[in-house]
Write a protein that holds these residues in place. Structure first.
Motif, PDB file in Angstrom:
ATOM      1  N   LYS A 159      29.221  67.167  -1.320  1.00  0.00           N
ATOM      2  CA  LYS A 159      29.665  66.621  -0.030  1.00  0.00           C
ATOM      3  C   LYS A 159      29.832  67.747   0.990  1.00  0.00           C
ATOM      4  N   VAL A 160      30.430  68.857   0.540  1.00  0.00           N
ATOM      5  CA  VAL A 160      30.602  70.011   1.422  1.00  0.00           C
ATOM      6  C   VAL A 160      29.246  70.554   1.864  1.00  0.00           C
ATOM      7  N   LEU A 161      28.317  70.671   0.921  1.00  0.00           N
ATOM      8  CA  LEU A 161      26.981  71.171   1.262  1.00  0.00           C
ATOM      9  C   LEU A 161      26.276  70.249   2.252  1.00  0.00           C
ATOM     10  N   LYS A 162      26.463  68.957   2.084  1.00  0.00           N
ATOM     11  CA  LYS A 162      25.851  68.005   3.014  1.00  0.00           C
ATOM     12  C   LYS A 162      26.383  68.228   4.431  1.00  0.00           C
ATOM     13  N   GLU A 163      27.700  68.402   4.556  1.00  0.00           N
ATOM     14  CA  GLU A 163      28.302  68.607   5.872  1.00  0.00           C
ATOM     15  C   GLU A 163      27.882  69.949   6.464  1.00  0.00           C
ATOM     16  N   VAL A 164      27.814  70.982   5.629  1.00  0.00           N
ATOM     17  CA  VAL A 164      27.400  72.300   6.114  1.00  0.00           C
ATOM     18  C   VAL A 164      25.962  72.260   6.606  1.00  0.00           C
ATOM     19  N   ASN A 165      25.104  71.582   5.871  1.00  0.00           N
ATOM     20  CA  ASN A 165      23.705  71.516   6.283  1.00  0.00           C
ATOM     21  C   ASN A 165      23.528  70.690   7.551  1.00  0.00           C
ATOM     22  N   GLU A 169      21.816  72.254  10.775  1.00  0.00           N
ATOM     23  CA  GLU A 169      20.735  71.592  11.512  1.00  0.00           C
ATOM     24  C   GLU A 169      21.105  71.427  12.980  1.00  0.00           C
ATOM     25  N   TRP A 170      22.367  71.062  13.229  1.00  0.00           N
ATOM     26  CA  TRP A 170      22.848  70.896  14.601  1.00  0.00           C
ATOM     27  C   TRP A 170      22.779  72.221  15.357  1.00  0.00           C
ATOM     28  N   LEU A 171      23.191  73.313  14.701  1.00  0.00           N
ATOM     29  CA  LEU A 171      23.099  74.630  15.321  1.00  0.00           C
ATOM     30  C   LEU A 171      21.645  74.993  15.620  1.00  0.00           C
ATOM     31  N   THR A 172      20.783  74.739  14.648  1.00  0.00           N
ATOM     32  CA  THR A 172      19.370  75.102  14.800  1.00  0.00           C
ATOM     33  C   THR A 172      18.734  74.391  15.987  1.00  0.00           C
ATOM     34  N   VAL A 326      22.579  68.601  30.760  1.00  0.00           N
ATOM     35  CA  VAL A 326      22.007  69.876  31.179  1.00  0.00           C
ATOM     36  C   VAL A 326      21.924  70.789  29.963  1.00  0.00           C
ATOM     37  N   PRO A 327      21.158  71.891  30.043  1.00  0.00           N
ATOM     38  CA  PRO A 327      20.986  72.747  28.864  1.00  0.00           C
ATOM     39  C   PRO A 327      22.288  73.229  28.235  1.00  0.00           C
ATOM     40  N   SER A 328      23.292  73.594  29.051  1.00  0.00           N
ATOM     41  CA  SER A 328      24.523  74.135  28.477  1.00  0.00           C
ATOM     42  C   SER A 328      25.285  73.107  27.652  1.00  0.00           C
ATOM     43  N   GLU A 329      24.950  71.821  27.809  1.00  0.00           N
ATOM     44  CA  GLU A 329      25.557  70.791  26.964  1.00  0.00           C
ATOM     45  C   GLU A 329      24.793  70.635  25.659  1.00  0.00           C
ATOM     46  N   HIS A 330      23.783  71.486  25.468  1.00  0.00           N
ATOM     47  CA  HIS A 330      22.909  71.522  24.292  1.00  0.00           C
ATOM     48  C   HIS A 330      22.551  70.130  23.782  1.00  0.00           C
ATOM     49  N   ARG A 331      22.152  69.264  24.726  1.00  0.00           N
ATOM     50  CA  ARG A 331      21.630  67.957  24.324  1.00  0.00           C
ATOM     51  C   ARG A 331      20.155  68.126  23.986  1.00  0.00           C
TER      52      ARG A 331
END
Length: 375
Positions: A159-165, A169-172, A326-331
């Motif tokens: 479960k922890v690994l799922k949340e970390v990944n 992915e969100w960061l990437t 806008v870009p700074s909202e990283h949408r």
């Protein structure tokens, strides 16, 4: 894919230090560059009283350069804030959520596994051996007890690994768009019709128009209508009916009910106004909810009224700025368009249509009739 050992070894504090240093150093350099440009170029341009078409063109160019500096600065600060919050769940230090909180859970699980003679593999699977003697009368009970412990650790580890990944992915995806592109990074400036449209802007406009047409064909009138209103470019406020939204969007009704129970009913008698909260349709809640999912996605609401004992009289206000972000909202890319609409559109490209006058941001708002409820 993030592995269990990578999570254990992750330097979360280093990520926060980078975020702080990035904000301090890069932000300062951007501001210094802007000030130097203003002093060395803009001020001299004004002092020399350069007039006529050449002077006007030079002034427009300088204005755009300064817009670029401001856009870059907003994106620099956004990146710092974004990394900081993903590290520990809060701005600054001391948070226990995000990567820091998940790492603490992983370390706890690793200790528990080692103390029980087990090992957590890279994919979160718990490895262990059954060392009970074959003739041990309690062997089966010991085996089952250890197996249950291993299964519990494995369930939590995966479960922890799922949340970390998911965070990874969100960061990437977010880091790829946090500065926008050479074409759209200036959309930090939400002024209307300040730049000349390019060929790409016209292509994006046609694509978005096709999205609106496809939404209409699918039977999503609200999604189609708001896209059309954006492209029409009037900028006029669109009024919606919150009571209709609550009927159409089950999640919105659930959120309003939760606010009543968890907030309003705990207040003393008298007038009240709740804080603005966020809600969003769940696309799997039916066609009307899916329509509003593509029309608004997230929007804000609040309750305003009076409480007298168990009886509450209130109205529901809603609001949304329809601006595509806008870009700074990283949408990131509008990947929801991939399914029903078969097209990918970068949100900052859509927002850029406002900057070049091919569409216009607008407000969506509404207030319900009076609603009465009692316990």
């Amino acid at each position: 894919m993030v592995t269990f050992s990578q999570l254990l070894e992750l330097d979360v504090a280093g990520l926060e230090r980078f975020a702080d240093q990035w904000n301090d150093v890069i932000h300062r350099k951007v501001r210094q560059a802007r000030e130097q440009f203003h002093d060395d170029v803009v001020r001299k341009l004004h002092r020399d009283h350069w007039r006529g078409e050449g002077g006007e063109a030079a002034q427009k160019y300088c204005d755009r350069v300064q817009v670029g500096f401001d856009a870059l600065d907003a994106q620099v600060k956004s990146l710092s804030r974004f990394l900081d919050e993903e590290a520990d769940g809060v701005r600054g230090t001391g948070g226990t959520e995000g990567l820091e909180g998940l790492q603490e859970i992983a370390r706890e699980l690793d200790r528990d596994a080692r103390e029980a003679g087990m090992r957590i593999a890279e994919d979160g699977v718990v490895e262990w051996s059954n060392l009970t003697e074959a003739d041990d009368p309690d062997g089966e009970a010991k085996y089952q007890k250890k197996k249950q412990a291993a299964d519990l650790i494995q369930k939590r580890a995966q479960k922890v690994l799922k949340e970390v990944n998911e965070i990874d992915e969100w960061l990437t995806t977010s880091l790829k768009v946090v500065f926008g592109t050479p074409h759209n990074f200036e959309t930090e400036d939400r002024r209307y019709n300040v730049f000349e449209p390019t060929v790409k802007d016209h292509i994006v406009r046609r694509q978005l128009n096709n999205v609106g047409a496809a939404a209409s064909v699918r039977g999503w009138p609200n999604a189609a209508g708001l896209v059309k209103h954006y492209l029409d470019g009037s900028g006029k406020t669109v009024e919606v009916e919150p009571q209709q939204l609550m009927r159409d969007i089950p999640q919105f009704q659930r959120d309003v009910d939760k606010t009543l129970e968890k907030d309003v009913r705990k207040r003393p008698d008298g007038p009240f106004t709740t804080e603005w909260g966020s809600t969003a349709p769940v696309s799997d809640d039916g066609e009307t909810s899916r329509d509003w999912y593509y029309a608004l996605n997230h929007f804000q609401y609040r309750l305003v009224g009076e409480k007298h004992g168990d009886e509450i009289t209130y109205r529901v206000d809603v609001r949304k700025r329809y601006d595509w972000g806008v870009p700074s909202e990283h949408r990131r890319t509008q990947d929801q368009f991939k399914g029903p609409f078969k097209v990918e559109l970068e949100q900052a490209d859509l927002a850029h249509l406002n900057s070049v006058g091919l569409a216009r941001d607008f407000n969506v708002r509404g207030s319900s009739d009076t609603i009465r409820t009692s316990a």
